[in-house]
Design an enzyme around this catalytic site. Structure first.
Site, PDB file in Angstrom:
ATOM      1  N   GLU A 174      20.644   6.568  18.434  1.00 57.51           N
ATOM      2  CA  GLU A 174      19.682   5.654  17.831  1.00 57.51           C
ATOM      3  C   GLU A 174      20.398   4.737  16.855  1.00 57.51           C
ATOM      4  O   GLU A 174      21.009   5.208  15.895  1.00 57.51           O
ATOM      5  CB  GLU A 174      18.596   6.419  17.068  1.00 57.51           C
ATOM      6  CG  GLU A 174      17.509   7.008  17.925  1.00 57.51           C
ATOM      7  CD  GLU A 174      16.370   7.594  17.102  1.00 57.51           C
ATOM      8  OE1 GLU A 174      15.381   7.998  17.711  1.00 57.51           O
ATOM      9  OE2 GLU A 174      16.479   7.648  15.852  1.00 57.51           O
ATOM     10  N   CYS A 175      20.349   3.439  17.086  1.00 54.21           N
ATOM     11  CA  CYS A 175      20.851   2.423  16.166  1.00 54.21           C
ATOM     12  C   CYS A 175      22.318   2.663  15.808  1.00 54.21           C
ATOM     13  O   CYS A 175      23.211   2.235  16.523  1.00 54.21           O
ATOM     14  CB  CYS A 175      19.970   2.346  14.929  1.00 54.21           C
ATOM     15  SG  CYS A 175      20.170   0.805  14.004  1.00 54.21           S
ATOM     16  N   GLY A 176      22.611   3.367  14.726  1.00 55.32           N
ATOM     17  CA  GLY A 176      23.999   3.672  14.390  1.00 55.32           C
ATOM     18  C   GLY A 176      24.693   4.429  15.493  1.00 55.32           C
ATOM     19  O   GLY A 176      25.891   4.245  15.738  1.00 55.32           O
TER      20      GLY A 176
END
Length: 482
Positions: free
Chosen positions: A330-332
């Site tokens: 997720e994202c990072g």
């Protein structure tokens, strides 16, 4: 009773005053369960650092109204005091399901039937403060302001003017924080700097507790924080049966990766995962015999060089992914899985190279709730399954997927349909942050993928059989509920 700390806008001082109250209670050895309205990850870290208990997010868009009620009731059990920090301004929400303030602080107050303590930023105001407080007090039926805390007051003369203005309203002043008291926390591109990066954080909490002891009216305030005694008492937070541990999930947890909802971690355990933390920054090898990897959000852009140089861990993780290790980012986590990461200074650092795109920091902030539909037939998820999540990042991919994981859009008429997310082999990654409280099937499908990988390697003789451990109660207990 439990109160919600609200403000007239972002930056009014809700977080500082909430932390001051929590710090005071902690120094008095009083147990308190804290909550945070909305999808934020960072404020709850500060709550948890003070209380020693996981802060719980209350967000009806990411979950549901029923889940918010159950979450509050479940996690408040057994603690004498509870406190909820609001989000943005009191009525700031989104248009959804016939409401204009969905997921706002006021929405949560109505859902839980709780009163509000209103934080008022008094800089450059005197008599006008009464009009603002009165407007918020009567704007919406069902929202009950039981007191105000005056923040950033200039001095005794300023305070006298504010008291004169508020006296006709007969609303209790529950505290006064003066502008001279430097209680500001450092921030950066995605909000506050996480407490794990602040070496003097305990001294700051001590300072907050000292100010709270002097500046808050505790004889009036403390009864408002008592957990209601007549709350429903749900036996479990989740509406699926608890499973004994079946699969080992390596979860990245360090300064680069620390955006996780406490309820999500509880749900993973509840659904049969044994969670094994590891650090992509510090560890040179993965935990043994893992069946999946979860790479959450965080700040990999600030630690890109160190992540890039940890070649031993990168090589091992890449080998397992090539063997089919289910990997969720997720994202990072997406940024770490990409070809390379270009930081704010323009420096380029090689990452895991598992996705055919690079990530560059900069550009406008991508922020807001998203309604997403799974459109990739190779996903663990059912194609056409609908999800609700949020984005919060200041980076862009250099290449978009030809066959995206999601088709999504925001909640406003002006928002356009977009695509997001990659599904490459056993890797699924996107910018979308999910709370699984009302989307439990997502976790169950991830577990199925991890168990299939476990079975495959066991058949090939590359994976020891899973050794079950005694079943323990989850839905909160495994991660801090007493």
């Amino acid at each position: 009773m439990t109160v919600i700390i609200a403000g007239e806008r972002s930056g009014a001082g809700k977080t500082t005053i909430t932390l001051a109250m929590l710090a005071y209670l902690a120094r008095q050895k009083l147990r308190v369960q804290s909550f945070k309205v909305g999808p934020d990850y960072i404020d709850p870290m500060f709550h948890s650092q003070i209380t020693g208990r996981p802060c719980r997010n209350l967000d009806p868009f990411l979950t549901s109204e029923a889940y918010v009620q159950r979450c509050f009731h479940y996690h408040s059990q057994g603690t004498p005091y509870s406190l909820i920090e609001g989000v943005m301004g009191l009525f700031d929400g989104v248009p959804y399901q016939g409401l204009t303030d969905y997921s706002s602080t006021a929405h949560i107050a109505r859902l839980l039937n709780l009163p509000i303590v209103f934080v008022m930023d008094c800089q450059r105001l005197s008599g006008s403060v009464a009009a603002i407080v009165q407007g918020y007090r009567h704007w919406q039926p069902g929202v009950n302001l039981v007191g105000v805390i005056l923040n950033r007051v200039g001095g005794d003369r300023h305070l006298e003017l504010l008291k004169i203005a508020l006296e006709p309203l007969r609303i209790p002043i529950l505290g006064v924080f003066f502008r001279q008291q430097d209680l500001t926390l450092p921030d950066r591109h995605l909000g506050l700097v996480p407490c794990g990066e602040l070496p003097q954080i305990q001294q700051y909490f001590d300072q907050l507790a000292h100010v709270a002891a002097q500046q808050l009216d505790w004889p009036k305030l403390l009864p408002l924080l008592e957990t209601p005694r007549n709350l429903p008492s749900p036996m479990s937070l989740f509406d699926v049966p608890q499973k004994s541990p079946q699969a080992r999930l390596a979860i990245a947890q360090d300064q680069a990766f620390n955006f996780y909802y406490a309820d999500n971690l509880d749900l993973l355990t509840h659904c049969g995962f044994e969670l094994i933390p590891f650090s992509p920054l510090e560890d040179t090898e993965l935990p043994p015999a893992i069946d999946g990897v979860y790479l959450g959000g965080g700040f990999p852009e600030l630690f890109a060089e160190q992540l890039s140089q940890n070649q031993a861990l990168k090589d091992q993780l890449k080998t397992l992914i090539h063997q089919g290790l289910p990997t969720y980012g997720e994202c990072g986590g997406l940024m770490y899985l990409s070809q390379s990461l270009t930081n704010f200074e323009g420096q380029i650092f090689p990452m895991l190279e598992m996705l055919p795109t690079a990530v560059t920091m900069g550009g406008k902030l991508s922020l807001g709730y998203r309604q997403a539909q799974v459109v990739n037939s190779h996903s663990w998820l059912w194609q056409t399954e609908s999800l609700r999540g949020h984005e919060f990042h200041r980076s862009q991919m250099t290449k978009l997927p030809n066959q995206a994981l999601y088709r999504q859009r925001g909640l406003l008429a002006i928002d356009q349909n977009t695509t997001d997310g990659w599904c490459v082999g056993s890797v699924q990654a996107s910018y979308l942050h999910l709370h699984w409280g009302s989307q439990i099937s997502t976790v169950e499908k991830f577990r199925a993928a991890c168990l299939a990988f476990q079975k495959k390697l066991s058949y090939l003789g590359k994976h020891p059989p899973f050794k079950s451990v005694p079943l323990r109660n989850t839905g909160g207990d495994a991660h801090g509920r007493e």
